[in-house]
Design a protein around this motif. Sequence first.
Motif, PDB file in Angstrom:
ATOM      1  N   CYS A 250       0.842  -1.198   0.000  1.00  0.00           N
ATOM      2  CA  CYS A 250       0.000   0.000   0.000  1.00  0.00           C
ATOM      3  C   CYS A 250       0.876   1.246   0.000  1.00  0.00           C
ATOM      4  O   CYS A 250       2.096   1.164   0.049  1.00  0.00           O
ATOM      5  CB  CYS A 250      -0.900  -0.002   1.232  1.00  0.00           C
ATOM      6  SG  CYS A 250       0.049   0.167   2.761  1.00  0.00           S
ATOM      7  N   ALA A 252       1.487   3.263   2.262  1.00  0.00           N
ATOM      8  CA  ALA A 252       2.281   3.466   3.481  1.00  0.00           C
ATOM      9  C   ALA A 252       3.606   2.723   3.409  1.00  0.00           C
ATOM     10  O   ALA A 252       4.500   2.941   4.221  1.00  0.00           O
ATOM     11  CB  ALA A 252       1.500   2.989   4.699  1.00  0.00           C
ATOM     12  N   HIS A 257      -0.588  -6.042   2.706  1.00  0.00           N
ATOM     13  CA  HIS A 257      -1.882  -6.319   3.324  1.00  0.00           C
ATOM     14  C   HIS A 257      -2.454  -7.602   2.745  1.00  0.00           C
ATOM     15  O   HIS A 257      -2.342  -7.853   1.549  1.00  0.00           O
ATOM     16  CB  HIS A 257      -2.887  -5.204   3.020  1.00  0.00           C
ATOM     17  CG  HIS A 257      -2.655  -3.949   3.796  1.00  0.00           C
ATOM     18  ND1 HIS A 257      -3.083  -3.800   5.089  1.00  0.00           N
ATOM     19  CD2 HIS A 257      -2.031  -2.795   3.461  1.00  0.00           C
ATOM     20  CE1 HIS A 257      -2.742  -2.586   5.523  1.00  0.00           C
ATOM     21  NE2 HIS A 257      -2.091  -1.961   4.555  1.00  0.00           N
ATOM     22  N   CYS A 313      -3.337   0.822   9.607  1.00  0.00           N
ATOM     23  CA  CYS A 313      -2.149   1.183   8.830  1.00  0.00           C
ATOM     24  C   CYS A 313      -2.242   2.662   8.459  1.00  0.00           C
ATOM     25  O   CYS A 313      -3.329   3.244   8.412  1.00  0.00           O
ATOM     26  CB  CYS A 313      -2.100   0.318   7.579  1.00  0.00           C
ATOM     27  SG  CYS A 313      -0.720   0.665   6.476  1.00  0.00           S
ATOM     28  N   CYS A 315      -2.156   3.854   5.705  1.00  0.00           N
ATOM     29  CA  CYS A 315      -2.971   3.986   4.484  1.00  0.00           C
ATOM     30  C   CYS A 315      -4.456   3.971   4.814  1.00  0.00           C
ATOM     31  O   CYS A 315      -5.280   4.212   3.936  1.00  0.00           O
ATOM     32  CB  CYS A 315      -2.643   2.852   3.516  1.00  0.00           C
ATOM     33  SG  CYS A 315      -3.277   1.235   4.041  1.00  0.00           S
TER      34      CYS A 315
HETATM   35 ZN   LIG Z   1      -1.372   0.006   4.450  1.00  0.00          ZN
END
Ligand SMILES: [Zn+2]
Length: 434
Positions: A250, A252, A257, A313, A315
């Motif tokens: 992602c 981040a 994930h 997270c 994100c």
């Molecule tokens: Zn993430």
Amino acid sequence: MFNAALQTWDEDTRQAHQRARFDAMAARLRADNAFYRAKWASLPPDAPRYDALAALPFTRKAELLADQAAHPPFGTNLSADLTQYVRVHQTSGTTGTPLRVVDDQAGWDWWAECWRYILDAAGVTRDDVVMLAFSFGPFIGFWAAQEAVGRLGALTLAGGGMTSAQRLTAMRELGATVLLCTPSYALHLAEVAAEQGLDAARDLGIRVTVHAGEPGAGIPATRERIETLWGATAYDHPGASEVGAFGFSCSARAGVHINEAEFIAEVLDPATEAPQRAGEPGELVLTNLGRPCFPVVRYRTGDVVRARERGVCACGRTTLLLDGGILGRSDDMVTIRGVNVFPSAFLELFNGIAGVAEHRLTAYRADHLDQLHVEFECTDAVDRRAQVAQIIRDSLGIRVSLAQCPPDSLPRFELKARRFFDRRAEGWQPARGT
Ligand SMILES: [Zn+2]
């Protein structure tokens, strides 16, 4: 965010979703799937259920292969009449017999849906022009990605049957903005561009790369090298033909994930098979929820991962996060004087040494102990043996036997780079003087 409600939920909502999906699927498998009906035959009728998942037997690739050998060509892990099926693929295994996987239309739609999560997390939009640098053979690879890119509304450019030079020309002429390929091939394609006097980052407009087939894009040094060469942001996607497209990195850049809307993930201690604690490496065990036409329940992936403590997270997703993605294969682990080493550690290490172009690892046994023979090749004739030996000692804490090969002597890979050879059972030894 694509299907945001299924990626930002709380624990209770996740479990309720997975429970409903799994229990409905299990009921169907008991009725329609001969493979799982046989596997669960000795269990009480209500046993295959989400709340007692840990009581269900594992599924292993060897079992699926044996089942296909006994019931050719597709085995008994089917839940409908064969006329309902529309896709046949086979695993890309670098060793052994390939496993056939089949999907009906709903199964194929499900693959495309899973890929939508991956493309969305990588920021691919309908305005992109997507190059799929992939051979489009029997391996499922980026087939489902192509389906998903089309459904997203972006322009797909199928790069099968093209040389690297032809792919580069097509990318320039058609204005490709996204590149989908293995991490090794992204590095190779940038090398080919350089040979043609092109700087991939400057002369090609790729802004996003998405990588599957190998763990490289989850390894920081490899990812940085791809990003520098291409001037793009690189994303990692682990998946498997027999399981589905289960994970993605992602924005981040924290790891990978798991798509928990479509998969149930467990991380187990490979030795005791007990659930592993967050932060500790264990084997990833997956159950897919949307492919009853070719299901896997508690499938031993052989992938070693480290799950983070559950949380939110950066994100915004609350789905399970695997630190660093797939860390290695549980059966590829080599123990050298008590140090557990995965071949992927060398990928990271060599990508961080300027001038090193390729490498190959061979595990062997000497005096009943695991040993590793490391061959590497450079882009020039500089002798780097002392430097490489020092870096391996410093970063991995082990000594290996080392050989520097002439430039362009080690194989390059488009798909499934094979740089690790396990010859521990063969009595193989490296040639003297290396
Ligand atoms: Zn993430």
